[in-house]
Each structure stands twice: as C-alpha cells, then as structure tokens.
Scaffold this active site. Structure first.
Site, PDB file in Angstrom:
ATOM      1  CG  HIS A 299      -2.083  -0.922   1.113  1.00  0.00           C
ATOM      2  ND1 HIS A 299      -3.028  -1.065   2.108  1.00  0.00           N
ATOM      3  CD2 HIS A 299      -2.476  -1.751   0.111  1.00  0.00           C
ATOM      4  CE1 HIS A 299      -3.944  -1.936   1.726  1.00  0.00           C
ATOM      5  NE2 HIS A 299      -3.626  -2.364   0.522  1.00  0.00           N
TER       6      HIS A 299
ATOM      7  CE1 TYR B  52      -7.049   0.560   4.472  1.00  0.00           C
ATOM      8  CE2 TYR B  52      -5.881   2.631   4.130  1.00  0.00           C
ATOM      9  CZ  TYR B  52      -5.881   1.246   4.242  1.00  0.00           C
ATOM     10  OH  TYR B  52      -4.693   0.555   4.112  1.00  0.00           O
TER      11      TYR B  52
ATOM     12  CD  GLU C 152      -1.573   1.238   4.620  1.00  0.00           C
ATOM     13  OE1 GLU C 152      -2.200   2.274   4.286  1.00  0.00           O
ATOM     14  OE2 GLU C 152      -2.035   0.089   4.443  1.00  0.00           O
TER      15      GLU C 152
ATOM     16  NE  ARG D 238       1.323  -4.689 -14.265  1.00  0.00           N
ATOM     17  CZ  ARG D 238       0.151  -4.062 -14.427  1.00  0.00           C
ATOM     18  NH1 ARG D 238      -0.174  -3.082 -13.580  1.00  0.00           N
ATOM     19  NH2 ARG D 238      -0.662  -4.397 -15.403  1.00  0.00           N
ATOM     20  CD  GLN D 239       4.022  -3.395  -5.492  1.00  0.00           C
ATOM     21  OE1 GLN D 239       3.614  -4.542  -5.491  1.00  0.00           O
ATOM     22  NE2 GLN D 239       3.705  -2.515  -4.555  1.00  0.00           N
TER      23      GLN D 239
ATOM     24  CB  SER E 124      12.721  -7.616  -7.155  1.00  0.00           C
ATOM     25  OG  SER E 124      11.624  -8.262  -6.570  1.00  0.00           O
TER      26      SER E 124
ATOM     27  N   GLY F 167      12.212 -14.728 -11.216  1.00  0.00           N
ATOM     28  CA  GLY F 167      12.324 -14.720  -9.759  1.00  0.00           C
ATOM     29  C   GLY F 167      13.752 -14.538  -9.278  1.00  0.00           C
ATOM     30  CG  LEU F 168      16.935 -13.819 -12.305  1.00  0.00           C
ATOM     31  CD1 LEU F 168      17.766 -12.559 -12.208  1.00  0.00           C
ATOM     32  CD2 LEU F 168      17.375 -14.616 -13.507  1.00  0.00           C
TER      33      LEU F 168
END
Length: 409
Positions: free
Chosen positions: A92, A102, A144, A213-214, A216, A285-286
């Site tokens: 979030h 909310y 948060e 989009r997230q 890594s 996923g690496l």
C-alpha cells in the site's frame, strides 16, 4: 501492539463477526469480486492504482477475500495477523494508498456483502462488519503512517512518485531486460534492503489509466542507480501480453523518464544470520535473489551460499555470466542451473525441474536460511520440498510476484 487489537469492538460485535467465518469461506471471493466491480464503477479513478490485470485474472479478489477471512477469524486478536498486515501495508505504501481511500473501500465492501448474501446479510451483520472494518482500517492506516514517515525521514527519501531517468537499458536474456535508473533531480536517493522492490508508474499513451507495477531491485544496494530486471510477458493462448512489461521493453529507451516510488517490501535478506544461505529462483524470480547474492559476497564474504536458477533453457537464463563471475571469485559460493527443455548443445546441472531428490542431494543441511522466488507453481513445489526436507517454517522465506497466494496448500 495496542493498535492491532479490536479494542473498540464489544463482545457481541466480535461474536457476530466470527459467526460469519463459514459464510466468508464459501462466498468470500464472490463478495470481493462484486466489491471491485462496484468500486471501480463508482470510482473509476482508482483504476490508476489497482492492477487491472490481476483483477481480470481473479487474483486480487481472491487475495482480498483471504485477508478479510483472516481478519474475521482473528478479530479478537488482530495482532496475530500483523505479519500479513505489514506485508500488505508495504505494498500500500509503495502504491501510495492514503487514509482517504479506506472509507471508499469500506462503503463498497459492505455493499458487496449485502448484495451477494441478500437477506442473509441482516442489518445486525452489516452493522457489525461496519464496526469491524473501521477497526481493521485503523490498523492499516496506523501501520502505513509509520511506514510513510520512515521513508520520508530516510536520507533522500520521498513519498508519492519521483522522476527517474533510464541511463542504461541492457538485454539479459531473450525475455529479460535490465533498466538502470537515476533521479532526474540528481539529488541523493535512499538505499534499500536486498530483496526490496520499487513501483513503476507507467503512463502509456494508448491506455486510459496509469498502470502501477512493482519490480524487485536486482543488484546489491550501494550503487549510484537503481536496477530492475523485467521479463517481457508475451501473449499466451487467449491471454493478453503484459501491458507494462511490453511498454518497458518496446517503448522505454535510454533517456526515458519513469516515475517511481521509494523502495519497499518485507522480503529481505537477514544479514545477521551466518548459517548457509540457499537461494532458489525460477525464471525472473532471480531478481531479488541476485540482490541477496551480491550483497552477501560483499558483507558476509565467508558465508556459504548455494544459488539455484531454474529456467526454460539457456536463452531464457538471465545474468548467467555474472553468477559465473561471482562463483569464480568466491570459493564459498556454488551455483546450479536447471533447464526445463535445454536446447541442443546446452549444458546444465539438471534437466527438468527442481525436484526433492535432486534438491536435497546438493544441500549441505536443512539448518540454513532458505529464500526462493518464481512462478506460483514453482513456489508451491519448493515450499513442499523444503518442508519435506525438515526445514523449519521460520527458515523459509519467499516472495510471490502479484497478489499474495497460499503456496502452502
């Protein structure tokens, strides 16, 4: 934590909430699906925040249903689901969800409960859930708020989005490309913990709404840039191609500007643990695994590391040369590759899948720290393998791309 107990609810209200658990188990996904339909109709601007691909696939309604069910089951002691709350709250914060969102969620969730359950959703039940939602929302808002403050107060930290420039675009495999990002304002920006992600706000001309989009961060912290490594999600069967991954691969070039949020996420490497480190990744996923691997050789040079990469074949295997370089320069690091369908002439350590027999044959012990990431089917298989191997649940750490899913079933 006092903020995580349902202190504002009387016993009758809690009892009513707990009595709805069987109904939520049966109708939870139907309720949350209806909730999203209603909310987006009334507030289409929220499509700028929520991942519409996950909506179409049904992942997000399922994830929300599981969260609502968990809250109902633990309404007496919400602190027991604090790890789940923190994980969701991290997302979030990364997506810039604010307290004013909310009440909108609450109004539409109550409507969906009533709409799906009909007469079974009595006024007493709706009133109880209205009170319970208020308590649950306060837990998230409080957690948060602390996260926003921590990010804002960190050196170079910021809230909302900050423009970064793509200073380098590098192809890693046939489907994975890395993007190196530096702040446009050229001011300091915060570090991150290995395993964390950033959120990209993709503003695409052909799309009515923005897409978040997230991704890594795929390198050890401490560089003069952030690096993400993105898999191009091609169309498969009747499924559409990935909107954002296609945009990044085909339209974003060196010099392009991308708004991003500050790094976040709770899937992070424990750098105080000196036991063997086992990193297992499938496909893209690496990305967090590479950050953890590169960090470990810098800050824990004597720690034993086993790095396992599963891919369809060599042409889908990203960063292979970098891993080889790390292994050659660090005697305590071993790497293994597993190819599903290797091309003619390609070599790997195992053909097929990371199965129990092979995995346990290369592991030195089950008393180690295990981190894994990849597609959901891959994740389920690895969790099962590790539990069968006798690995303690507290030593199993994983990250799922997309909404949280129960890989333990």
């Amino acid at each position: 934590m006092s903020t995580t107990t349902a202190t504002g609810l009387d016993q009758k209200t809690r009892d009513i909430i707990k009595s709805t658990v069987p109904v939520l188990q049966e109708h939870g996904t139907a309720i949350t699906t209806r909730f999203y339909q209603t909310m987006f109709k009334k507030h289409p601007e929220l499509k700028n925040i929520f991942n519409q691909t996950n909506q179409r696939k049904g992942d997000q309604p399922k994830a929300l249903a599981n969260t609502v069910l968990a809250a109902a089951m633990h309404i007496d002691q919400l602190e027991s689901i604090l790890p789940v709350v923190k994980q969701i709250a991290e997302k979030h914060r990364s997506l810039n969800i604010k307290p004013e969102h909310y009440p909108i969620v609450g109004e539409n969730l109550l409507f969906a409960i009533k709409d799906v359950l009909g007469d079974a959703a009595t006024d007493e039940i709706i009133d109880a859930w209205a009170k319970a939602y208020g308590e649950i929302a306060n837990v998230f808002i409080t957690v948060e708020k602390e996260m926003y403050k921590e990010v804002q107060d960190s050196p170079g930290g910021w809230v909302d989005y900050r423009d970064f420039k793509v200073v380098k675009k590098e192809k890693e495999s046939d489907v994975i490309t890395s993007f190196y990002l530096k702040p446009v304002d050229e001011k300091v920006f915060p570090s991150y913990r290995p395993g964390q992600y950033i959120t990209i706000k993709a503003e695409i001309d052909s799309q009515e709404y923005n897409h978040l989009r997230q991704y890594s961060l795929s390198q050890a912290p401490g560089e003069e840039y952030y690096r993400i490594s993105v898999k191009r999600e091609d169309a498969i069967g009747a499924g559409p191609a990935g909107v954002v991954s296609t945009f990044l691969h085909e339209q974003v070039e060196e010099g392009s500007i991308l708004p991003i949020s500050a790094p976040g996420g709770d899937f992070v490497l424990d750098q105080e643990d000196n036991r063997p480190l086992i990193l297992i990744s499938g496909g893209v996923g690496l990305t967090p695994m590479m950050s953890m691997l590169e960090t470990t050789i810098k800050v824990q040079p004597n720690r034993e590391v086993i790095y396992i990469q599963a891919a369809r074949s060599g042409k889908f295997h990203a960063m292979k040369d970098r891993v080889t370089e790390i292994v050659e320069g660090n005697k305590q690091v071993k790497s293994y590759t597993v190819y599903d369908t290797p091309a003619e002439g390609e070599t790997c350590d195992k053909e097929g899948y990371v199965d129990y027999e092979w995995l346990t044959s290369i592991l030195p012990t089950n008393d180690a720290a295990f981190y894994f990431c990849g597609p959901k089917g891959f994740m389920r298989a690895q969790y099962k393998n590790l539990r069968e191997f006798g690995v303690a649940d507290t030593d199993i750490h994983f990250e799922i791309f997309g909404p949280a899913d129960d890989i333990k079933s």
